[in-house]
Design an enzyme around this catalytic site. Structure first.
Site, PDB file in Angstrom:
ATOM      1  N   PRO A   2      -2.383  -2.082   0.292  1.00 55.70           N
ATOM      2  CA  PRO A   2      -3.035  -3.180  -0.452  1.00 55.70           C
ATOM      3  C   PRO A   2      -2.245  -4.476  -0.288  1.00 55.70           C
ATOM      4  O   PRO A   2      -1.030  -4.492  -0.471  1.00 55.70           O
ATOM      5  CB  PRO A   2      -2.982  -2.698  -1.911  1.00 55.70           C
ATOM      6  CG  PRO A   2      -2.711  -1.237  -1.834  1.00 55.70           C
ATOM      7  CD  PRO A   2      -1.940  -1.015  -0.565  1.00 55.70           C
ATOM      8  N   GLU A   3      -2.927  -5.538   0.096  1.00 51.44           N
ATOM      9  CA  GLU A   3      -2.273  -6.836   0.222  1.00 51.44           C
ATOM     10  C   GLU A   3      -2.710  -7.724  -0.935  1.00 51.44           C
ATOM     11  O   GLU A   3      -3.467  -7.291  -1.801  1.00 51.44           O
ATOM     12  CB  GLU A   3      -2.638  -7.450   1.580  1.00 51.44           C
ATOM     13  CG  GLU A   3      -2.185  -6.523   2.729  1.00 51.44           C
ATOM     14  CD  GLU A   3      -1.655  -7.283   3.921  1.00 51.44           C
ATOM     15  OE1 GLU A   3      -1.039  -8.344   3.720  1.00 51.44           O
ATOM     16  OE2 GLU A   3      -1.874  -6.818   5.039  1.00 51.44           O
TER      17      GLU A   3
END
Ligand SMILES: [Zn+2]
Length: 271
Positions: A2-3
């Site tokens: 996840p960014e």
């Protein structure tokens, strides 16, 4: 992994719904990256004031103390009225009067950490080294340029490091550098103000578009299982090695930088 956009969309998916709730219970599964730092029962009775984001951390503010949540490599948060019994990868449940926040994290690089305040040593240790927030008004062009000028590494590595600006992960770094016309291997300290201006705008643009795109798939996102949370931009260069550049037709190049793949157009990104 996840960014920043995925983390921001996660925040948007439950912040309003959990705000104002009173914690009625907390359950820990297997150990996460860091210990919670308090007895789960100590959270009972606290009221949730809101959910902020700093870098890739979500800060769940309570009337006393806060929880810092990180999704690590494979984590996802899901807020619902009820959940099924926890599975083998569900490692934290925060039960409240308005629903249950559950952390699902197969690889367990995620974390939930309690801090007495945002100024407590625990919070400072996790948040203290973070650079500017790219989507906030405080993302100052002059400070950004000064940050780049102070670093001798390649511009892409400086973006990924997160101490000048947070949240520009591998995909977004490649895309932003393409939009700004800057070669990923260019030395950060040699980036002119003119090019830093283009890069500043490009970083905001790619991240904001990803959040918007994620927001439009919010329902799928919060209901998904497994590899949830991935919504990619229509990439101009990322993962397009050998394919024609969408602007000039040149074949997209791929190199390794710091053990990560970097993609660029040798014609559009000359310097
Ligand atoms: Zn090109």
């Amino acid at each position: 992994m996840p960014e920043l956009p995925e983390v921001e969309v996660t925040r948007l998916s439950f912040a309003d719904r959990i705000t104002g709730a009173t914690v009625t219970g907390a359950r820990l599964g297997k150990p996460l990256r860091w210990a919670l730092g308090c007895e789960p029962s100590a959270l009972v009775g606290r009221r949730v004031l809101g959910v902020r984001r700093r870098g890739k951390y979500l800060l769940l503010d309570m009337d006393q103390g806060l929880l810092l949540l990180h999704l690590g490599m494979s984590g996802s948060l899901n807020f619902a009225a009820t959940h099924p019994d926890p599975g083998p990868h569900d490692h934290f449940d925060l039960t409240s009067t308005q629903g249950v926040l559950r952390l699902h994290d197969p690889r367990r690089f995620g974390a939930v950490v309690y801090a007495d305040s945002a100024d407590a040593p625990t919070a400072i240790k996790l948040l203290g080294g973070l650079g500017m927030e790219p989507l906030d008004d405080g993302f100052d062009l002059k400070l950004f340029h000064a940050g780049l000028r102070s670093r001798s590494a390649a511009i892409k590595q400086v973006l990924l490091a997160g101490d000048v600006v947070v949240g520009v992960g591998n995909i977004y770094a490649s895309e932003a550098l393409f939009l700004a016309g800057i070669r990923p291997t260019a030395r950060a300290r040699r980036i002119s103000l003119k090019r830093a201006t283009r890069l500043h705008a490009a970083v905001r643009d790619v991240l904001a578009r990803a959040v918007t795109k994620g927001g439009s798939t919010l329902r799928d996102f919060s209901n998904a299982e497994g590899q949830q949370g991935y919504f990619q931009l229509e990439a101009m260069v990322y993962d397009r090695q050998g394919q024609p550049c969408k602007v000039c037709g040149t074949s997209i190049s791929a190199i390794r930088q710091g053990q990560r793949s970097t993609y660029f157009c040798a014609n559009c990104q000359k310097g």
